[in-house]
Each structure stands twice: as structure tokens, then as C-alpha cells.
Design a protein around this motif. Structure first.
Motif, PDB file in Angstrom:
ATOM      1  N   GLU A 103       5.417  20.636  10.117  1.00 36.45           N
ATOM      2  CA  GLU A 103       5.809  19.247   9.894  1.00 36.45           C
ATOM      3  C   GLU A 103       4.523  18.424   9.882  1.00 36.45           C
ATOM      4  O   GLU A 103       3.616  18.673  10.675  1.00 36.45           O
ATOM      5  CB  GLU A 103       6.711  18.764  11.034  1.00 36.45           C
ATOM      6  CG  GLU A 103       8.084  19.379  11.012  1.00 36.45           C
ATOM      7  CD  GLU A 103       8.916  18.891   9.832  1.00 36.45           C
ATOM      8  OE1 GLU A 103       8.881  17.687   9.524  1.00 36.45           O
ATOM      9  OE2 GLU A 103       9.613  19.734   9.235  1.00 36.45           O
ATOM     10  N   TYR A 104       4.455  17.461   8.981  1.00 38.30           N
ATOM     11  CA  TYR A 104       3.261  16.623   8.946  1.00 38.30           C
ATOM     12  C   TYR A 104       3.649  15.180   8.682  1.00 38.30           C
ATOM     13  O   TYR A 104       4.673  14.898   8.088  1.00 38.30           O
ATOM     14  CB  TYR A 104       2.254  17.122   7.907  1.00 38.30           C
ATOM     15  CG  TYR A 104       2.722  17.011   6.476  1.00 38.30           C
ATOM     16  CD1 TYR A 104       2.414  15.887   5.711  1.00 38.30           C
ATOM     17  CD2 TYR A 104       3.477  18.017   5.893  1.00 38.30           C
ATOM     18  CE1 TYR A 104       2.845  15.777   4.396  1.00 38.30           C
ATOM     19  CE2 TYR A 104       3.914  17.912   4.588  1.00 38.30           C
ATOM     20  CZ  TYR A 104       3.593  16.802   3.839  1.00 38.30           C
ATOM     21  OH  TYR A 104       4.031  16.691   2.543  1.00 38.30           O
ATOM     22  N   ASP A 105       2.809  14.300   9.161  1.00 33.39           N
ATOM     23  CA  ASP A 105       2.970  12.866   8.958  1.00 33.39           C
ATOM     24  C   ASP A 105       1.810  12.437   8.065  1.00 33.39           C
ATOM     25  O   ASP A 105       0.650  12.675   8.412  1.00 33.39           O
ATOM     26  CB  ASP A 105       2.899  12.161  10.320  1.00 33.39           C
ATOM     27  CG  ASP A 105       2.972  10.649  10.224  1.00 33.39           C
ATOM     28  OD1 ASP A 105       3.080  10.108   9.096  1.00 33.39           O
ATOM     29  OD2 ASP A 105       2.907   9.998  11.277  1.00 33.39           O
ATOM     30  N   GLU A 107       0.725   9.657   7.663  1.00 28.87           N
ATOM     31  CA  GLU A 107       0.052   8.544   8.336  1.00 28.87           C
ATOM     32  C   GLU A 107      -0.248   7.385   7.390  1.00 28.87           C
ATOM     33  O   GLU A 107      -1.256   6.707   7.512  1.00 28.87           O
ATOM     34  CB  GLU A 107      -1.221   9.031   9.028  1.00 28.87           C
ATOM     35  CG  GLU A 107      -0.936  10.093  10.087  1.00 28.87           C
ATOM     36  CD  GLU A 107      -2.163  10.534  10.842  1.00 28.87           C
ATOM     37  OE1 GLU A 107      -2.993   9.675  11.180  1.00 28.87           O
ATOM     38  OE2 GLU A 107      -2.280  11.745  11.087  1.00 28.87           O
TER      39      GLU A 107
END
Length: 144
Positions: A103-105, A107
Motif C-alpha cells: 500500500e502506498y500514499d 502524498e
């Protein structure tokens, strides 16, 4: 858009960067030079970065390798040009999570064409290909 159509689009983006690489070549005038290779498959890259006042003002790469490694280098140089060092390294952290299938954000960063590489996470042997240029960039900026 169906998953099949999205996969096709992503393949087209990757092949476009491979056949028409952005920022291919070398920088002169005191730029950082980082050489790295992936002995597993023979990919090699020379990344040159021009950093002024804490900002990556230019980035170019040269080398040889598979479509994944060369496309990733093209996308990476596009993403970090004009960015401060902290943002460039943030891109690298996000990319690393994405390419490993975590999972990644984002940003709030526009990942642009980089997202086309997220499918590489399904092929663990290709992850090193995709991350070679990013590791070179991290090394250069962290050693600066």
C-alpha cells in the motif's frame, strides 16, 4: 476502464519511454555521476544529476538494459527534475512501496507515468530492473 485495457495502456506507456527515452544522455559541468548495475540481468545505468541549492535542476541517464529498467530511468528523471532533494527522495520511497506491491500514499505528488510500472510488482524478478535508476538516484542524493 477494464483491467485489460489498463494493462494495455500501461504497456504502451512503458514501451513509449523505452523507445523514446526522456533525458537520455549525460550532463557535464560538475554533476553527480552514479554508476550502478544489476548483475542478475545485465542492466546498467549511469545517472548524472545536477543539484543546485538543494534542488535537482537536471537529470540524465545512459545505459543499457531491458525495457523495464530503461523506461523506469526515463520516468524517474522526468519526475525528479526541478524537485528539491527531499521531494525526489519521497518519490523514491513511494515508488519502492508501489513496485513491491505494498500500500502506498502518493502524498499529494503527481506520479504521472510512473504508475504504469505498478504491474511489475506481480513479477518479483523484475523489481530490481525497475528500481535500478531509483537506487542510483538515492545513492547520489544521499551521498551528496
Amino acid at each position: 476502464m477494464s483491467s485489460n485495457n489498463l494493462d494495455t495502456l500501461y504497456r504502451q506507456v512503458i514501451m513509449d519511454h523505452y523507445k523514446n527515452p526522456r533525458n537520455k544522455g549525460a550532463l557535464e559541468d560538475g554533476s553527480l555521476i552514479i554508476d550502478m548495475n544489476n548483475p542478475t540481468c545485465g542492466d546498467r545505468i549511469r545517472l548524472t544529476l545536477k543539484v543546485e541549492d538543494g534542488k535537482v535542476t537536471d537529470a540524465k541517464f545512459d545505459g543499457e538494459g531491458c525495457s523495464i529498467s530503461m523506461s523506469s530511468a526515463s520516468m524517474m528523471t522526468q519526475a525528479i527534475k526541478g524537485k528539491d532533494i527531499e521531494t525526489a527522495l519521497k518519490f523514491s520511497r513511494i515508488f519502492s512501496d508501489m513496485i513491491q506491491g505494498k500500500e502506498y500514499d502518493d502524498e499529494g505528488l503527481d506520479l504521472g507515468d510512473i504508475e504504469a510500472l505498478q504491474g511489475v510488482s506481480k513479477f518479483p524478478a523484475r523489481i530490481k530492473c525497475a528500481t535500478l535508476a531509483w537506487k542510483a538516484m538515492e545513492k547520489g542524493l544521499n551521498d551528496k
